[in-house]
Motif scaffolding. Sequence first.
Motif, PDB file in Angstrom:
ATOM      1  N   SER A  20     -33.393   1.770  31.194  1.00 23.62           N
ATOM      2  CA  SER A  20     -32.436   1.345  30.165  1.00 23.62           C
ATOM      3  C   SER A  20     -32.025   2.553  29.329  1.00 23.62           C
ATOM      4  N   GLY A  21     -30.801   2.511  28.828  1.00 24.44           N
ATOM      5  CA  GLY A  21     -30.235   3.643  28.104  1.00 24.44           C
ATOM      6  C   GLY A  21     -30.887   3.884  26.751  1.00 24.44           C
ATOM      7  N   MET A  22     -30.649   5.058  26.224  1.00 23.05           N
ATOM      8  CA  MET A  22     -31.203   5.463  24.932  1.00 23.05           C
ATOM      9  C   MET A  22     -30.667   4.586  23.806  1.00 23.05           C
ATOM     10  N   LEU A  23     -31.516   4.263  22.844  1.00 20.45           N
ATOM     11  CA  LEU A  23     -31.091   3.480  21.687  1.00 20.45           C
ATOM     12  C   LEU A  23     -30.702   4.407  20.547  1.00 20.45           C
ATOM     13  N   HIS A  53     -24.190  -2.708  28.609  1.00 14.28           N
ATOM     14  CA  HIS A  53     -24.848  -2.590  29.913  1.00 14.28           C
ATOM     15  C   HIS A  53     -26.194  -1.876  29.750  1.00 14.28           C
ATOM     16  N   TYR A  54     -27.217  -2.398  30.412  1.00 10.99           N
ATOM     17  CA  TYR A  54     -28.579  -1.879  30.220  1.00 10.99           C
ATOM     18  C   TYR A  54     -28.695  -0.389  30.497  1.00 10.99           C
ATOM     19  N   HIS A  55     -27.906   0.125  31.428  1.00  8.83           N
ATOM     20  CA  HIS A  55     -28.026   1.519  31.849  1.00  8.83           C
ATOM     21  C   HIS A  55     -27.350   2.486  30.867  1.00  8.83           C
ATOM     22  N   GLN A  56     -26.507   1.932  29.992  1.00  7.27           N
ATOM     23  CA  GLN A  56     -25.760   2.773  29.061  1.00  7.27           C
ATOM     24  C   GLN A  56     -26.510   2.936  27.738  1.00  7.27           C
ATOM     25  N   PRO A  57     -26.216   4.012  26.986  1.00  7.07           N
ATOM     26  CA  PRO A  57     -26.797   4.139  25.646  1.00  7.07           C
ATOM     27  C   PRO A  57     -26.385   2.942  24.793  1.00  7.07           C
TER      28      PRO A  57
END
Length: 457
Positions: free
Chosen positions: A261-264, A301-305
């Motif tokens: 998962s992407g950075m928060l 989207h889970y893969h995006q920041p």
Amino acid sequence: MTEIYLNNTLTRRKEKFTPIDAKKVRMYVCGPTVYDKAHLGNARTAVMFDQWFRLLRQVYGEGQVVYVSNITDVDDKILKKHQETGKPIREITEQTYNWYIEDMHKLNVLEPTYRPRATEYIQEMIELVKLLLQNGHAYEAKGQVLFSVDSMPGYGYLSGRSMKEMLAGARIEVADYKRNPADFILWKPSEEGQPGWDSPWGYGRPGWHLECSAMSSKLLGDDFDIHGGGSDLIFPHHENECAQSCCAHPGSKFAHYWLHSGMLMVDGVKMSKSLNNFYLVDDVLAKYPAEALRLLFISTHYHQPFNFTFEGLAQSKQILDKFYNALRNAADVNASDETADERIVEALADDLNTPLAISYLHELVNQLNKAESAEEKAAAKGKLLASAKLLGLLEQNPETWFKGKGDGAAEIEAQIVARAQAKKDKNWALADKIRDDLKAQGIVLEDSPTGTTWKKM
């Protein structure tokens, strides 16, 4: 059967998911280290992989998916908290674990098949270290056992980092007893007062990376389908998991697919205590309902920041108000037994495209609002509820959503009755005062030909 496509970190491309055994799909996701309350990063990772779990169960069957999400309850961060507070380590980990589980339940995160604690698998970790020593991939130095990265051809293949890049990483500890500065600890000695276990190398405790390899192997096998976590874990944690697991079990591929998962971020910058933008889940849920936070998480989207803002959270609350209002208006209709909308299933099967799935959910809400006959309403309501459940949404009673579970409902209802009487008596000033007083308390009144309803702002 619906085909699932996912963005595989290992191959750096989106590809079709083919499980090792379709009757036993296996997924492992790194859980939290229990030394403090869960923050937004912990929560987002848990929610996004809960979405993967829900999708896999939808496609392969609820009983055909084994999901493991661990709890790290032996770690230097826990030891530091113990030293700072004076609290017993067990008390810290138990309290923090309970806080975490409570937050997950609020966010409607399904319970994994297994939620193992690291301290329950110490013997498996010791056996894993023994294998690495026997296979020539580990060595002892100054009371520690370290993994030798030079012993593994292609070390760094998951993250795609060169040795120079890896050595520049902030989490690489340089020490004179290491053969290569990138070598990492498998087992280290514990001093008096520190948690530890007896081992062939003396009283000590495992290195962080070792824990997940041992637990995943024990519960899922040496080869399993999916390993996931936050993108910040790709290196060194997941890289080192790959190295020690594959070297301990020659011929094993360890996890066949890697999801991250992407950075928060918060307001466009990385969440950090030093920037005063670090939020615990508790901080957020004190102001907004948990379901709004879940919707906000899956809107990206889970893969995006992922960028957290309170404005975005307020918008998610408004969207859910609209959704629950449609269900409230159809409260007198029993939902038909429907399956999730195929468009939503297909969107999720395309690398978990939750934003697209949510757009279809909006369409289903509109269909329910436009439905005229009881039969149409029942079918539309059933389709909406079944589809929303796949996203972990709309599982509350609409009245609970608008009015909450706490005390005070009877008093509010009494005020509404008093206002109705004031209007009947043409005492408009009193009627307006009651409305304004309730609004000041965060209660909004909605008048209609059939009466007055209320909801929390």
